[in-house]
Scaffold this motif. Sequence first.
Motif, PDB file in Angstrom:
ATOM      1  N   ARG A 287       0.781  -1.203   0.005  1.00 35.21           N
ATOM      2  CA  ARG A 287      -0.005  -0.014   0.211  1.00 35.21           C
ATOM      3  C   ARG A 287       0.788   1.256  -0.005  1.00 35.21           C
ATOM      4  O   ARG A 287       0.678   2.255  -0.780  1.00 35.21           O
ATOM      5  N   ALA A 288       2.053   1.180   0.849  1.00 33.65           N
ATOM      6  CA  ALA A 288       3.078   2.418   0.677  1.00 33.65           C
ATOM      7  C   ALA A 288       3.487   2.479  -0.618  1.00 33.65           C
ATOM      8  O   ALA A 288       3.632   3.617  -0.985  1.00 33.65           O
ATOM      9  N   VAL A 289       3.748   1.645  -1.239  1.00 33.71           N
ATOM     10  CA  VAL A 289       4.278   1.918  -2.568  1.00 33.71           C
ATOM     11  C   VAL A 289       3.303   2.424  -3.510  1.00 33.71           C
ATOM     12  O   VAL A 289       3.639   3.126  -4.400  1.00 33.71           O
ATOM     13  N   ALA A 290       1.992   1.859  -3.514  1.00 34.87           N
ATOM     14  CA  ALA A 290       1.195   2.409  -4.349  1.00 34.87           C
ATOM     15  C   ALA A 290       0.868   3.708  -3.970  1.00 34.87           C
ATOM     16  O   ALA A 290       0.527   4.619  -5.162  1.00 34.87           O
ATOM     17  N   ARG A 291       0.500   4.141  -2.821  1.00 35.91           N
ATOM     18  CA  ARG A 291       0.477   5.608  -2.519  1.00 35.91           C
ATOM     19  C   ARG A 291       1.661   6.506  -2.839  1.00 35.91           C
ATOM     20  O   ARG A 291       1.343   7.579  -3.557  1.00 35.91           O
ATOM     21  N   LEU A 292       2.653   5.792  -2.947  1.00 40.71           N
ATOM     22  CA  LEU A 292       3.892   6.528  -3.246  1.00 40.71           C
ATOM     23  C   LEU A 292       4.053   6.878  -4.898  1.00 40.71           C
ATOM     24  O   LEU A 292       4.130   7.998  -5.210  1.00 40.71           O
ATOM     25  N   GLU A 293       3.576   5.888  -5.578  1.00 46.52           N
ATOM     26  CA  GLU A 293       3.599   5.986  -6.929  1.00 46.52           C
ATOM     27  C   GLU A 293       2.498   7.082  -7.364  1.00 46.52           C
ATOM     28  O   GLU A 293       2.894   7.939  -8.185  1.00 46.52           O
ATOM     29  N   ALA A 294       1.335   6.945  -6.716  1.00 45.98           N
ATOM     30  CA  ALA A 294       0.410   7.832  -7.025  1.00 45.98           C
ATOM     31  C   ALA A 294       0.764   9.374  -6.784  1.00 45.98           C
ATOM     32  O   ALA A 294       0.510  10.191  -7.652  1.00 45.98           O
ATOM     33  N   ALA A 295       1.492   9.625  -5.590  1.00 48.16           N
ATOM     34  CA  ALA A 295       1.864  10.856  -5.075  1.00 48.16           C
ATOM     35  C   ALA A 295       3.012  11.460  -6.271  1.00 48.16           C
ATOM     36  O   ALA A 295       2.784  12.555  -6.543  1.00 48.16           O
ATOM     37  N   MET A 296       3.695  10.475  -6.615  1.00 45.84           N
ATOM     38  CA  MET A 296       4.883  10.793  -7.430  1.00 45.84           C
ATOM     39  C   MET A 296       4.205  11.187  -9.091  1.00 45.84           C
ATOM     40  O   MET A 296       4.984  11.873  -9.615  1.00 45.84           O
ATOM     41  N   SER A 297       3.139  10.825  -9.198  1.00 45.95           N
ATOM     42  CA  SER A 297       2.473  11.007 -10.669  1.00 45.95           C
ATOM     43  C   SER A 297       1.650  12.202 -10.547  1.00 45.95           C
ATOM     44  O   SER A 297       0.779  12.387 -11.440  1.00 45.95           O
ATOM     45  N   SER A 298       1.117  12.819  -9.414  1.00 48.23           N
ATOM     46  CA  SER A 298       0.287  13.782  -9.181  1.00 48.23           C
ATOM     47  C   SER A 298       0.816  15.146  -9.466  1.00 48.23           C
ATOM     48  O   SER A 298       1.711  15.544  -8.596  1.00 48.23           O
ATOM     49  N   PRO A 299      -0.019  15.855 -10.235  1.00 51.04           N
ATOM     50  CA  PRO A 299       0.569  17.119 -10.772  1.00 51.04           C
ATOM     51  C   PRO A 299       0.164  18.515  -9.921  1.00 51.04           C
ATOM     52  O   PRO A 299      -0.728  18.322  -9.259  1.00 51.04           O
ATOM     53  N   ASP A 300       0.887  19.430 -10.043  1.00 51.85           N
ATOM     54  CA  ASP A 300       0.479  21.004  -9.355  1.00 51.85           C
ATOM     55  C   ASP A 300      -0.116  20.851  -8.026  1.00 51.85           C
ATOM     56  O   ASP A 300       0.507  20.259  -7.044  1.00 51.85           O
ATOM     57  N   MET A 301      -1.216  21.243  -7.640  1.00 51.33           N
ATOM     58  CA  MET A 301      -1.560  21.474  -6.343  1.00 51.33           C
ATOM     59  C   MET A 301      -2.110  19.926  -5.819  1.00 51.33           C
ATOM     60  O   MET A 301      -1.737  19.634  -4.632  1.00 51.33           O
ATOM     61  N   TYR A 302      -2.512  19.275  -6.666  1.00 49.01           N
ATOM     62  CA  TYR A 302      -2.907  17.912  -6.425  1.00 49.01           C
ATOM     63  C   TYR A 302      -1.491  17.098  -5.919  1.00 49.01           C
ATOM     64  O   TYR A 302      -1.794  16.229  -4.766  1.00 49.01           O
ATOM     65  N   GLY A 303      -0.584  17.369  -6.513  1.00 49.44           N
ATOM     66  CA  GLY A 303       0.559  16.798  -6.295  1.00 49.44           C
ATOM     67  C   GLY A 303       1.225  17.122  -4.754  1.00 49.44           C
ATOM     68  O   GLY A 303       1.432  16.248  -3.925  1.00 49.44           O
ATOM     69  N   ARG A 304       1.010  18.495  -4.507  1.00 47.66           N
ATOM     70  CA  ARG A 304       1.380  19.195  -3.461  1.00 47.66           C
ATOM     71  C   ARG A 304       0.602  18.294  -2.222  1.00 47.66           C
ATOM     72  O   ARG A 304       1.315  18.097  -1.007  1.00 47.66           O
ATOM     73  N   VAL A 305      -0.747  18.342  -2.396  1.00 45.14           N
ATOM     74  CA  VAL A 305      -1.263  17.575  -1.200  1.00 45.14           C
ATOM     75  C   VAL A 305      -1.194  16.261  -1.134  1.00 45.14           C
ATOM     76  O   VAL A 305      -1.013  15.716  -0.122  1.00 45.14           O
ATOM     77  N   ALA A 306      -0.941  15.497  -2.311  1.00 45.34           N
ATOM     78  CA  ALA A 306      -0.756  14.075  -2.162  1.00 45.34           C
ATOM     79  C   ALA A 306       0.736  13.697  -1.670  1.00 45.34           C
ATOM     80  O   ALA A 306       0.834  12.771  -1.038  1.00 45.34           O
ATOM     81  N   ILE A 307       1.610  14.609  -1.861  1.00 41.69           N
ATOM     82  CA  ILE A 307       3.156  14.018  -1.379  1.00 41.69           C
ATOM     83  C   ILE A 307       2.746  14.254   0.176  1.00 41.69           C
ATOM     84  O   ILE A 307       3.228  13.472   0.871  1.00 41.69           O
ATOM     85  N   ALA A 308       2.333  15.355   0.698  1.00 41.94           N
ATOM     86  CA  ALA A 308       2.400  15.652   1.983  1.00 41.94           C
ATOM     87  C   ALA A 308       1.425  14.470   2.785  1.00 41.94           C
ATOM     88  O   ALA A 308       1.857  13.852   3.700  1.00 41.94           O
ATOM     89  N   GLN A 309       0.291  14.327   2.255  1.00 43.32           N
ATOM     90  CA  GLN A 309      -0.662  13.477   2.877  1.00 43.32           C
ATOM     91  C   GLN A 309      -0.257  11.840   3.073  1.00 43.32           C
ATOM     92  O   GLN A 309      -0.296  11.248   3.998  1.00 43.32           O
ATOM     93  N   THR A 310       0.710  11.643   1.583  1.00 41.34           N
ATOM     94  CA  THR A 310       1.241  10.199   1.495  1.00 41.34           C
ATOM     95  C   THR A 310       2.268  10.155   2.664  1.00 41.34           C
ATOM     96  O   THR A 310       2.163   8.862   3.165  1.00 41.34           O
ATOM     97  N   MET A 311       3.191  10.952   2.678  1.00 42.43           N
ATOM     98  CA  MET A 311       4.185  10.809   3.826  1.00 42.43           C
ATOM     99  C   MET A 311       3.429  10.712   5.358  1.00 42.43           C
ATOM    100  O   MET A 311       3.927  10.029   5.659  1.00 42.43           O
ATOM    101  N   ARG A 312       2.479  11.507   5.450  1.00 44.69           N
ATOM    102  CA  ARG A 312       2.055  11.660   6.669  1.00 44.69           C
ATOM    103  C   ARG A 312       1.434   9.980   6.935  1.00 44.69           C
ATOM    104  O   ARG A 312       1.378   9.526   8.254  1.00 44.69           O
TER     105      ARG A 312
END
Length: 384
Positions: A287-312
Amino acid sequence: MDFSRVELSAQDRAFQQELREFLTALVTDEVIRRDRETGENFDETVHLALGAAGYLAADYRSEAEGGFDAVRRRIWELEIGRAGTPWFHWGTTAMVARSVQAFGAPELVERIMPGVLSGELRLCLGYTEPEGGSDVATCKTRAVRDAGGSGWIVNGSKMFTSNAHNAQYVFLITNTDPNGPKHQSLTMFLVPLDSPGVEIQPIRTVDGDRTNITFYTDVRVDDDHRIGPVNGGWAVLREALKVEHGTVARDDSGLQKLATMTEHITLTATVVDRIAGIVEPGYRLGRAVARLEAAMSSPDMYGRVAIAQTMRDIAPDLMDILGTAGALPEGTAGAADGGGAEYIYRLASPTGIYGGTLEVFRNMIAAQALGLPRPIYLPPKGVR
Ligand SMILES: Cc1cc2nc3c(=O)[nH]c(=O)nc-3n(C[C@H](O)[C@H](O)[C@H](O)COP(=O)(O)OP(=O)(O)OC[C@H]3O[C@@H](n4cnc5c(N)ncnc54)[C@H](O)[C@@H]3O)c2cc1C
């Protein structure tokens, strides 16, 4: 989105190799250890070396101005992240320098740019105030014309002025018309931090970051350090905020950095890879790997949110997977994974705060991308 691979030319591969060797020699284990310990996200020796080698200038300039082309810029961003370079201060410096270039007096631009590109001058952000940072336009720090009319006197305080102690200037939001409408009362200045009346006090955040509270008491600033028109600071700030929010227009190379703070997710990916090499595969790691891949592929503001939320979300899982030794920090005897997951756990918290909180970004996505109305926080009528 185009997921095809980019074939590197022999010259680009040579560039990558050279850069890797340069960073390996520069960003040593000792540099990383010190950075984790001090929480400064900055190392002067590293910064000056990157400047002297011309990397800061190549990163700052567009390809037309002699900077990196799209492929090399991508290589550069990936390698600097992979090396774990204490690096975040360059982002604020470059962002402020662009505002100064766009809105500042030509003499000021001429004076600071060589030092910015050599690494000798660093610029930090003085936006947030003790009473609140999300609404940056609510600014109480005052600037009033001095008696002679050639300068300004600044009084106030700023919270979380990160790296002020390593910087030479602060990009300061001031209020120059307390009776005017909020967005027409702001004026931006580039204030020399060695001015009499500036005081910098350290703050250590819960995650171990070092930031500062800065006080300005009768600080005199020359008018040529004003960036943009008097009471026209909002337009200046808006451009800088777009960069910080990662909402700037994208070129069509498909190689541009997808979102702000991708360095954080690169660090997280390195930790996940390492953990995947030492534990049995299981649901939570998957699950961590899947979330990571999704965050790494999300652009702009979505990416900004996905990165921090995924890390948390994934950092506690990673620490659990490692067992109790996963909670030990780097440099502690017996720390599992060299303390990597524990560091991501601590880094995740401010990643969802600085440059705008996750709640604020979610509201921006709701309003700007989904066209939803502004949220109403008042209780419904009749509910107290
Ligand atoms: C480690 C670190 C480094 C930082 N570095 C800098 C720096 O260099 N320069 C600088 O100027 N600032 C810096 N900041 C400040 C950062 O930008 C602010 O913390 C952030 O913008 C939030 O402001 P605040 O802390 O005042 O919280 P507040 O604005 O007081 O918000 C409090 C809470 O209310 C929520 N909230 C506020 N408004 C809304 C809204 N409209 N909708 C929904 N929820 C809302 C927030 O999400 C948060 O949970 C840094 C912060 C940290 C933690």
